[in-house]
Design an enzyme around this catalytic site. Structure first.
Site, PDB file in Angstrom:
ATOM      1  N   CYS A   1       0.818  -1.149  -0.094  1.00 27.60           N
ATOM      2  CA  CYS A   1      -0.035   0.074  -0.049  1.00 27.60           C
ATOM      3  C   CYS A   1       0.779   1.128  -0.066  1.00 27.60           C
ATOM      4  O   CYS A   1       0.574   2.262  -0.632  1.00 27.60           O
ATOM      5  CB  CYS A   1      -1.102   0.043   1.268  1.00 27.60           C
ATOM      6  SG  CYS A   1      -2.086  -1.289   1.000  1.00 27.60           S
TER       7      CYS A   1
ATOM      8  N   ASP B   1      36.566  19.461  15.973  1.00 32.03           N
ATOM      9  CA  ASP B   1      37.054  21.232  16.092  1.00 32.03           C
ATOM     10  C   ASP B   1      37.395  21.250  17.589  1.00 32.03           C
ATOM     11  O   ASP B   1      37.094  20.538  18.330  1.00 32.03           O
ATOM     12  CB  ASP B   1      35.900  21.766  15.846  1.00 32.03           C
ATOM     13  CG  ASP B   1      36.184  23.360  16.061  1.00 32.03           C
ATOM     14  OD1 ASP B   1      37.084  23.809  15.437  1.00 32.03           O
ATOM     15  OD2 ASP B   1      35.512  23.909  16.992  1.00 32.03           O
TER      16      ASP B   1
END
Length: 757
Positions: free
Chosen positions: A16, A432
């Site tokens: 479906c 970082d």
């Protein structure tokens, strides 16, 4: 471009979802569409100048389903609840009737199936006419959704799971009608007038049982969303026209003054304007220790007020609150498709037509070559029934749903299934430095006092330093003030003749003493001797040692005499070193990226155990460094928190933003760690690996049912295991293939992060 989510109704199987996707994509202006059968939801992106949601909903309606816009952070309407309840009750009623009738049919068919006379089974129980009467309502009432679904598929020129079930059970039923009412047709041709009503009935019954179990399992996959939405307060106490009134949360407006008492959930995001308290923010940050809140501080909706009463001004309500954004991100991730699912989609697209061809060939071989009509019929039915691709359609989305939900429970927001999949392939991770490995703000990491100054009282020196720096806006001044608070030292308020010397330091009168805080050179220029001795060591040696460690040294003088040194640095987060070690143990190359000079970078890298460094990298060069790693053939993740990290986060295969960072960084990332705890990186990768392992297991289960089941149903093992050809066996295998996939996906709910450093 607009994005929208639609709640769907009327879906019966994974096929479906494909039918609805096809219908939505056929609408001009729709550029992207993903339908998730597990949560019955469609995620759509469309050009609002070419179409609108009404056109999309109409297309879905014409395909035989219902759709309505998702109302974020709102409970189900009574109509929606009634629809779901009635649908579940209808399914249960049909199953109970089919189970009772099928039991009678199976018992009555034992003599025919075994070829034996069973004394305790009366003849009327295996009379074909009775079997016809019992099977007809099972097929056309209980099994009605399969036949109507098959008709819809035929109308749209497609074929799905309904097509296979309708063909299989319909073949058994209509074949059996002939020997029931015209037995002579078989007898005259020397064939036994056997009927296979019980096969059609039991197949429908087993599939309905599978649907009931599947529905329950699918409900559990959405548990994470329900838990998140359940965190929201139901009402808020606001001040309206000078009166305090309790109103539903949906009626709170921007700017409203909301009163929050101890023990209550904070209704909306806002800024505290009056009162003090401590707030349990573990829902958002994962931090179990309550956070002190004062006027001017931000408060997050759905967190819990612990001690005091306060008033806050509503700054974000409804879909703009932090909780609503978290829910929306998780929902979007759950409706997205992982790249691996495209394989399943491609297989499903040609699978049903291929099965119909295989079933036809099977019938031809057994009937025209072997001359066995009975065997030809039951093998054809078995092939059609066992090959339903429902499990294949559920294999990936259910695991993604549970995986993203577990991520949210652990403070990890995963924006899409593609991010979840790629994360397990990461081979290099770029961290970082500032704000990621480090706290991102200057912190006093060392303090030394010279005995004999200010009575040698360290507390008094810190108090005087904080009193002066309270008047400065410099980041280093903030570090000293914060340090005094951590040491439980109350700064002195009475100072005079405050004077800031740009680039050098500050001077003020405190307790009738002249206090200077600044650089060594400035104090020397002021005529102060910096040659004091501390613990038989020249104070300059301490200063030199700290400066070699890339710390900023603040010299303090009291009445022209050196009194103390403050060593200030951007301190590492407590978990940085252990997280780096854990990532390396997972086989990842860890790289540090920073704009600092090489010496500072190397000092930090040594502390955390990183060997590869990119130093002196300008913000505009960060993405290039990530690209360079990718050119080495590595799947790269980037972890950052600042605006200048956004391009690198976007360039990386997987961008991981620290949730305590900027909105820009979070928007550019694929995964957000809400709390800012670096351990979330390890958890995210572990979760990705667990989810992908689960998906592969599911796909294996789904494929094995079909690849092994089809040849068996076609009769390849007939000489040895003839009983396997019974279509009832095929129906049971098909029904429980979906259940096994869902059950396996639900095992992910037991996922627990394993942090090993």
């Amino acid at each position: 471009m607009e994005k929208a989510n639609l709640q769907l109704q009327g879906m019966k199987c994974a096929g479906c979802a494909s039918a609805i996707e096809t219908a939505i994509r056929s609408v001009p202006g729709v550029v992207e569409c993903n339908v998730n059968f597990a949560i019955e939801r469609a995620s759509i992106e469309y050009d609002r100048h070419k179409t609108d949601l009404d056109a999309v909903q109409t297309a879905i309606s014409e395909a035989g389903y219902r759709a309505f816009p998702v109302r974020e952070m709102e409970a189900e309407t009574e109509e929606e609840r009634q629809f779901k309840t009635s649908e579940a009750q209808d399914l249960k009623r049909k199953f109970v009737f089919a189970a009772i009738a099928s039991s009678i049919l199976v018992i009555g068919s034992i003599p025919m199936m075994t070829g034996l006379h069973v004394p305790f089974i009366p003849a009327w129980m295996h009379h074909p006419l009775l079997q016809f009467v019992l099977t007809t309502p099972i097929l056309f009432w209980c099994g009605q959704p399969f036949f109507s679904g098959a008709a819809k598929s035929l109308k749209h020129g497609t074929a799905d799971m309904n097509t296979l079930v309708a063909l299989g059970t319909g073949t058994a039923y209509f074949y059996s009608i002939v020997p029931t009412f015209l037995p002579d047709v078989f007898i005259d041709r020397g064939l036994a007038p056997d009927v296979y009503y019980e096969a059609a009935a039991v197949i429908i019954t087993l599939i309905l049982l599978g649907r009931i179990l599947e529905r329950r399992a699918r409900g559990k996959t959405s548990e994470a969303i329900r838990k998140l939405m359940g965190l929201q307060a139901k009402t808020a106490r606001v001040v309206r026209n000078g009166e305090t009134v309790d109103i539903p949360i949906a009626e709170v407006r921007l700017g409203d003054t909301v009163i929050v008492r101890p023990g209550e959930k904070i209704p909306v995001d806002g800024k505290i304007v009056e009162g003090r308290s401590t707030v349990d923010e573990s829902m958002v940050t994962g931090e179990s220790i309550p956070v002190e809140k004062h006027p001017g501080d931000e408060a997050i909706g759905a967190t819990i007020n612990k001690t005091g009463t306060f008033k806050l001004e509503a700054t974000r309500v409804g879909k703009d609150t932090v909780l609503a954004q978290i829910v929306r991100l998780v929902q979007e991730a759950q409706t997205s498709k992982a790249p691996i699912q495209r394989l399943a989609d491609r297989v499903t697209a040609w699978f049903v037509p291929a099965v119909i061809v295989i079933a036809t060939v099977t019938f031809i071989i057994w009937f025209f070559i072997a001359g066995n009509l009975t065997l030809a019929t039951i093998t054809t039915i078995g092939v059609l029934v066992i090959a339903c691709p429902c499990a294949l359609g559920l294999a990936t989305p259910t695991s993604v749903m549970v995986g993203t939900g577990k991520g949210a429970e652990n403070g990890i927001l995963i924006k899409g299934a593609d991010s979840l999949e790629i994360a397990h392939q990461i081979r290099a991770i770029v961290l970082d430095k500032t704000g990621t490995l480090t706290e991102g703000k200057p912190t006093v990491t060392g303090f030394i006092a010279v005995a004999g100054t200010a009575n040698g009282n360290e507390t008094n020196l810190i108090a005087m330093a904080a009193a002066i720096e309270n008047n400065s806006e410099h980041p280093l001044a903030e570090a000293i003030v914060s340090y005094s608070k951590k040491q439980d030292v109350n700064s002195l308020s009475a100072i005079g003749e405050f004077n800031a010397v740009p680039g050098s330091g500050v001077r003020a009168i405190v307790c009738e003493q002249t206090i200077r805080l600044g650089t060594r050179q400035w104090l020397q220029d002021e005529g102060i001797d910096v040659g004091a001795i501390v613990n038989e060591t020249a104070i300059e040696e301490y200063a030199d040692r700290w400066e070699a460690q890339q710390k900023t040294v603040i010299w303090m003088a009291v009445d022209n005499k050196i009194a103390a040194l403050f060593g200030i640095a951007d301190a590492l987060k407590p978990s940085s070193a252990s997280v780096v070690k854990a990532l390396q143990k997972m086989g990842l190359e860890v790289v540090m990226l920073t704009g600092d000079n090489a010496k500072t970078a190397e000092a930090i890298a040594r502390e955390v155990g990183i060997s590869r460094i990119f130093a002196r990298v300008r913000p505009d060069e960060k993405a290039d460094r990530v690209k360079a790693l990718q050119q080495e053939g590595k799947i790269v993740a980037m972890v950052g928190d600042g605006i200048n990290d956004a391009p690198a986060l976007a360039q990386a295969d997987v961008g991981i933003a620290i949730g305590t960072g900027t909105d820009v960084a979070i928007a550019a990332s694929d995964i957000t760690l809400i709390s800012g705890d670096l351990q979330g990186i390890v958890t995210a990768i572990q979760l990705s690996r667990a989810t992908m392992r689960n998906i592969r297991q599911n796909l294996f289960f789904a494929f094995i049912y079909n690849t092994a089941g089809i040849p068996i149903a076609a009769g390849i093992l007939y000489p040895v295991f003839g009983w396997l050809l019974n279509p009832i066996v095929a129906g049971a295998a098909m029904a429980f293939s979906s259940v096994s996939v869902l059950t396996n996906a639900l095992r992910l709910r037991q996922f627990k992060p394993k942090f090993k450093s």
